[in-house]
Design an enzyme around this catalytic site. Sequence first.
Site, PDB file in Angstrom:
ATOM      1  N   PHE A 156     -28.337 -61.352 -77.663  1.00  0.00           N
ATOM      2  CA  PHE A 156     -29.454 -60.742 -76.943  1.00  0.00           C
ATOM      3  C   PHE A 156     -29.166 -60.824 -75.457  1.00  0.00           C
ATOM      4  O   PHE A 156     -28.902 -61.899 -74.929  1.00  0.00           O
ATOM      5  CB  PHE A 156     -30.795 -61.431 -77.254  1.00  0.00           C
ATOM      6  CG  PHE A 156     -31.947 -60.724 -76.600  1.00  0.00           C
ATOM      7  CD1 PHE A 156     -32.514 -59.592 -77.184  1.00  0.00           C
ATOM      8  CD2 PHE A 156     -32.442 -61.144 -75.370  1.00  0.00           C
ATOM      9  CE1 PHE A 156     -33.548 -58.903 -76.561  1.00  0.00           C
ATOM     10  CE2 PHE A 156     -33.488 -60.455 -74.748  1.00  0.00           C
ATOM     11  CZ  PHE A 156     -34.035 -59.333 -75.346  1.00  0.00           C
ATOM     12  N   ASP A 247     -23.758 -65.468 -70.796  1.00  0.00           N
ATOM     13  CA  ASP A 247     -25.183 -65.243 -70.609  1.00  0.00           C
ATOM     14  C   ASP A 247     -25.885 -66.584 -70.844  1.00  0.00           C
ATOM     15  O   ASP A 247     -26.069 -67.009 -71.982  1.00  0.00           O
ATOM     16  CB  ASP A 247     -25.668 -64.173 -71.593  1.00  0.00           C
ATOM     17  CG  ASP A 247     -27.150 -63.870 -71.436  1.00  0.00           C
ATOM     18  OD1 ASP A 247     -27.873 -64.708 -70.856  1.00  0.00           O
ATOM     19  OD2 ASP A 247     -27.594 -62.806 -71.902  1.00  0.00           O
ATOM     20  N   LYS A 276     -34.476 -67.220 -67.184  1.00  0.00           N
ATOM     21  CA  LYS A 276     -35.653 -67.858 -67.780  1.00  0.00           C
ATOM     22  C   LYS A 276     -36.091 -69.165 -67.101  1.00  0.00           C
ATOM     23  O   LYS A 276     -37.116 -69.215 -66.459  1.00  0.00           O
ATOM     24  CB  LYS A 276     -35.422 -68.083 -69.261  1.00  0.00           C
ATOM     25  CG  LYS A 276     -35.483 -66.774 -70.069  1.00  0.00           C
ATOM     26  CD  LYS A 276     -35.566 -67.022 -71.555  1.00  0.00           C
ATOM     27  CE  LYS A 276     -35.954 -65.776 -72.318  1.00  0.00           C
ATOM     28  NZ  LYS A 276     -34.839 -64.875 -72.646  1.00  0.00           N
TER      29      LYS A 276
HETATM   30  C1  LIG Z   1     -34.430 -63.544 -72.485  1.00  0.00           C
HETATM   31  C2  LIG Z   1     -32.996 -63.262 -72.416  1.00  0.00           C
HETATM   32  C3  LIG Z   1     -32.491 -62.195 -71.655  1.00  0.00           C
HETATM   33  C4  LIG Z   1     -33.391 -61.210 -70.966  1.00  0.00           C
HETATM   34  O1  LIG Z   1     -34.125 -61.799 -69.934  1.00  0.00           O
HETATM   35  P1  LIG Z   1     -35.374 -61.012 -69.301  1.00  0.00           P
HETATM   36  O2  LIG Z   1     -35.786 -61.911 -68.168  1.00  0.00           O
HETATM   37  O3  LIG Z   1     -36.394 -60.848 -70.357  1.00  0.00           O
HETATM   38  O4  LIG Z   1     -34.850 -59.708 -68.820  1.00  0.00           O
HETATM   39  C5  LIG Z   1     -31.123 -62.047 -71.579  1.00  0.00           C
HETATM   40  N1  LIG Z   1     -30.286 -62.882 -72.218  1.00  0.00           N
HETATM   41  C6  LIG Z   1     -30.732 -63.911 -72.952  1.00  0.00           C
HETATM   42  C7  LIG Z   1     -29.744 -64.815 -73.605  1.00  0.00           C
HETATM   43  C8  LIG Z   1     -32.107 -64.134 -73.097  1.00  0.00           C
HETATM   44  O5  LIG Z   1     -32.539 -65.132 -73.858  1.00  0.00           O
END
Ligand SMILES: *Cc1c(COP(=O)(O)O)cnc(C)c1O
Length: 426
Positions: A156, A247, A276
């Site tokens: 994700f 990420d 986050k």
């Molecule tokens: C939540 C998340 C995102 C997206 O972040 P947003 O602030 O909602 O755009 C990207 N990568 C990972 C691993 C996430 O958990």
Amino acid sequence: MSIQTLIEQATIPPSGSVSSQPFDADSFNEAVMSTYARFPLALERGAGCRVWDTQGREYLDFVAGIATCTLGHAHPAMVEAVTRQIQKLHHVSNLYYIPEQGELAQWIIQHSCADRVFFCNSGAEANEAAIKLARKYAHTVLDIEKPIIITANASFHGRTLATITATGQPKYQKYFDPLVPGFHYVPYNDISAVEAAISELDEGDYRVAAILIEPLQGEGGVRPGDVAYFQKLRQICDETGILLIFDEVQVGMGRSGKLWGYEHLGVEPDIFTSAKGLGGGIPIGAMMSKKFCDVFQPGEHASTFGGNPFACGVALAVCQTLERENILQNVEARGEQLRNGLQAIAAKYPNYITDVRGWGLINGLELQADIQLTAADIVKVAIDEGVLLVPAGPKVVRFVPPLIVTKAEVDAALEAVEKAIATVTK
Ligand SMILES: *Cc1c(COP(=O)(O)O)cnc(C)c1O
């Protein structure tokens, strides 16, 4: 100051402050787009790891805004930083130097492998920045006409067009094609699949320029990366010049018990992203680079809000509090307590629960694939037991409380979860 004292100092809702009107979900739904299937719950205030709904009911918050409220709710360090910044200066353009932005970047650089930071407002934007950087690097350094970025199945990376394309889950892409070209998916933790993809994709103008991957897959079901797999990825990238991008949006900023997820894997990325937990709940995102710091030149990437004094001043307070209060120690201890407790519950329900896994305070409880019961079923009943939880996919219940969660709160959450599981399996 101990975590306990900090929590006691946090604002406790005065009794009698509860709204007299019940929350009107119908009016809400008439006004707000239905992008979420919401639980029938309207939250009004919070303190530490607890939140209260509009009816005055108290919940243990093991969602924390989805792995975001690092210091819980109404933490005195955040209240102080927010108040100070809004009174002093909250937003100016990146046309000028912003001291708070520089200080936050320096803190991140001192506490990671990064050499340079770019600030934006969310995880998706941070990943967009990384994708753009990788493409420019591919064109200008690797001399690739059509760069390809490899990502993992069940990953994700966000909800913008490029990041839903990067996300290896068709359910997020449906209806939004044509997608952004230049992405290719491989199974997670499978090194031969990566090796095969790199050689297959080397054709004509096409070549692999970057691998974008989570050290632990969060939304995809709380799946930790394999050490051997990540070390091999690092080796492949060193040999080929392919950029290794992590990420860290969900697992980074202390959630795993270490500041960055990659510390569990014994490898450092070339680029990594955070969002986050970085601002403790204030919107902020960041992309960090090691070595490849001067790929972007002035005018090539930007953000109006990114790195403003407000977001950076608050995020800096979150970072400094994390360090000063030794919160990572708490994350490790509470994480272990939580996993042990969940494993004990799993042992009582072997026909329903297949696995308990995670790092620090990002943990998942996986349900049997071939039964009706879903993670959402457990989450719904847990609300009645006074605990907020969030699914990570259809079969995994995710536990991501604030990093300041106490021993007693973990025990209370475990007790409520066990009751919820007893109810749904009856
Ligand atoms: C939540 C998340 C995102 C997206 O972040 P947003 O602030 O909602 O755009 C990207 N990568 C990972 C691993 C996430 O958990």
